[in-house]
Design an enzyme around this catalytic site. Structure first.
Site, PDB file in Angstrom:
ATOM      1  N   LYS A  68       0.517   4.040   0.373  1.00 22.63           N
ATOM      2  CA  LYS A  68       0.800   4.781   1.614  1.00 22.63           C
ATOM      3  C   LYS A  68       0.099   6.135   1.692  1.00 22.63           C
ATOM      4  CE  LYS A  68       5.361   2.924   2.778  1.00 22.63           C
ATOM      5  NZ  LYS A  68       6.694   3.341   3.217  1.00 22.63           N
ATOM      6  N   ASP A 125       7.907   4.797   9.988  1.00 22.98           N
ATOM      7  CA  ASP A 125       9.211   4.951   9.320  1.00 22.98           C
ATOM      8  C   ASP A 125      10.118   5.929  10.069  1.00 22.98           C
ATOM      9  OD1 ASP A 125       8.954   3.117   7.256  1.00 22.98           O
ATOM     10  OD2 ASP A 125       8.026   4.557   5.889  1.00 22.98           O
TER      11      ASP A 125
END
Ligand SMILES: NC(=O)c1ccc[n+]([C@@H]2O[C@H](COP(=O)([O-])OP(=O)(O)OC[C@H]3O[C@@H](n4cnc5c(N)ncnc54)[C@H](OP(=O)(O)O)[C@@H]3O)[C@@H](O)[C@H]2O)c1
Length: 287
Positions: free
Chosen positions: A71, A108
């Site tokens: 990520k 997210d």
């Protein structure tokens, strides 16, 4: 499932990736919408990330999700990073443009916020300070979501103070003050709070328990635990018994997948009770 020679393709890159529920999540939506497409696990070692990302347009992929350990590394590989992902410091969704360029996004924060609003629709950002346990990758997304929703004061409680300070300086906005609290001050950080979120791995199956006295937390404050194995953590069990609204971590997992699916496969999707039941079944321990 329908896969023709013209199927739309996406997947999840990680190392390891076999544990990921994303293929089940996107597979559910593909079947629900009868879309000619596939979403597959893509096990990619860290040293091959750039090669693998650059191969996406070559192979005809519309994009992919990224999980551990890719990520952060993806930030410096993709051609363009949306401002929210830059601020959070992580990319979890890649969208391939018509010219083959790679755009990095972070969904997210969206996933967290949507899961909170879905369970506690009357929660107000102005209800009071939000207390966040943890300052890791997931905390950064949660704190960005709350700051952008207009929460006036965020209290970060973390074992490693330097990590919390970095989060505060990267994510604060002029409208939101962020205060840092030591781990052993967690109780004091709950006083007058309007929301409590656990973003640490404590309480997750196989991890140490999260021990926290909730007695000073106002009973109107929702309690969120983004851990989803087990679904009801000890924190959520205690909060439920005290009468707090509770939000488990499965909703965040489901909602964070929506923007990627919509970008790759072109259909709006929802986190329905049927989807929740299907993914929950994949979390059940094997007999
Ligand atoms: N529901 C969802 O969609 C979703 C999404 C992402 C993550 N998650 C879950 O969220 C959790 C955290 O993920 P992450 O990616 O943020 O991990 P991470 O970056 O490794 O951060 C872990 C956090 O937990 C704290 N921590 C770990 N062990 C601790 C201990 N013994 N005592 C006190 N604090 C401790 C760390 O504190 P230090 O800074 O002091 O190390 C840090 O704040 C995981 O359980 C993950 O499965 C859920």
């Amino acid at each position: 499932m329908r896969i023709s020679g013209k199927a739309r393709l996406a997947g999840i890159m990680g190392w390891p990736v076999a544990h990921s529920r994303s293929p089940a999540l996107h597979g559910f939506w593909l079947a629900e919408n009868d879309i000619d497409g596939a979403y597959v696990p893509l096990p990619v070692r860290p040293q091959h990330l750039e090669q693998a990302l650059r191969a996406l347009p070559v192979l005809g992929f519309r994009g992919c999700n990224l999980t551990i350990p890719h990520k952060q590394a993806a930030l410096s590989i993709v051609d363009c990073v949306e401002p929210l992902a830059r601020r959070i410091g992580a990319v979890n969704t890649i969208v391939v443009g018509p010219d083959g360029s790679l755009e990095g996004r972070n969904t997210d924060a969206f996933g967290f916020y949507q899961s909170l609003r879905a369970v506690v629709p009357d929660w107000s950002a102005k209800a009071g300070p939000a207390t966040i346990l943890g300052a890791g990758g997931a905390a950064r997304a949660v704190i960005a979501a709350l700051a952008d929703a207009g929460v006036p004061e965020i209290r970060i409680v973390n074992r490693t103070l330097a990590r919390a300070q970095a989060v505060a300086s990267d994510i604060a906005t002029p409208q939101t003050s962020i205060a840092i609290h030591k781990w052993d001050e967690a109780g004091a950080a709950l006083r007058d709070a309007g929301l409590l979120v656990n973003t640490t791995s404590l309480g997750m199956a196989g991890e140490p328990p999260l021990v926290l006295d909730l007695s000073v937390l106002p009973r109107s404050a929702p309690v969120v635990d983004i851990v989803y194995v087990p679904l009801e953590t000890d924190l959520l069990g205690n909060a439920r018994r005290r009468g707090h609204p509770i939000v488990d971590g499965l909703g965040m997992l489901l909602h964070q997948g929506r923007p990627g699916f919509e970008a790759w496969f072109g259909a709006p999707v929802r986190a329905t009770p049927q989807l929740r039941a299907a993914i929950l079944a994949t979390l059940a321990p094997p007999r």
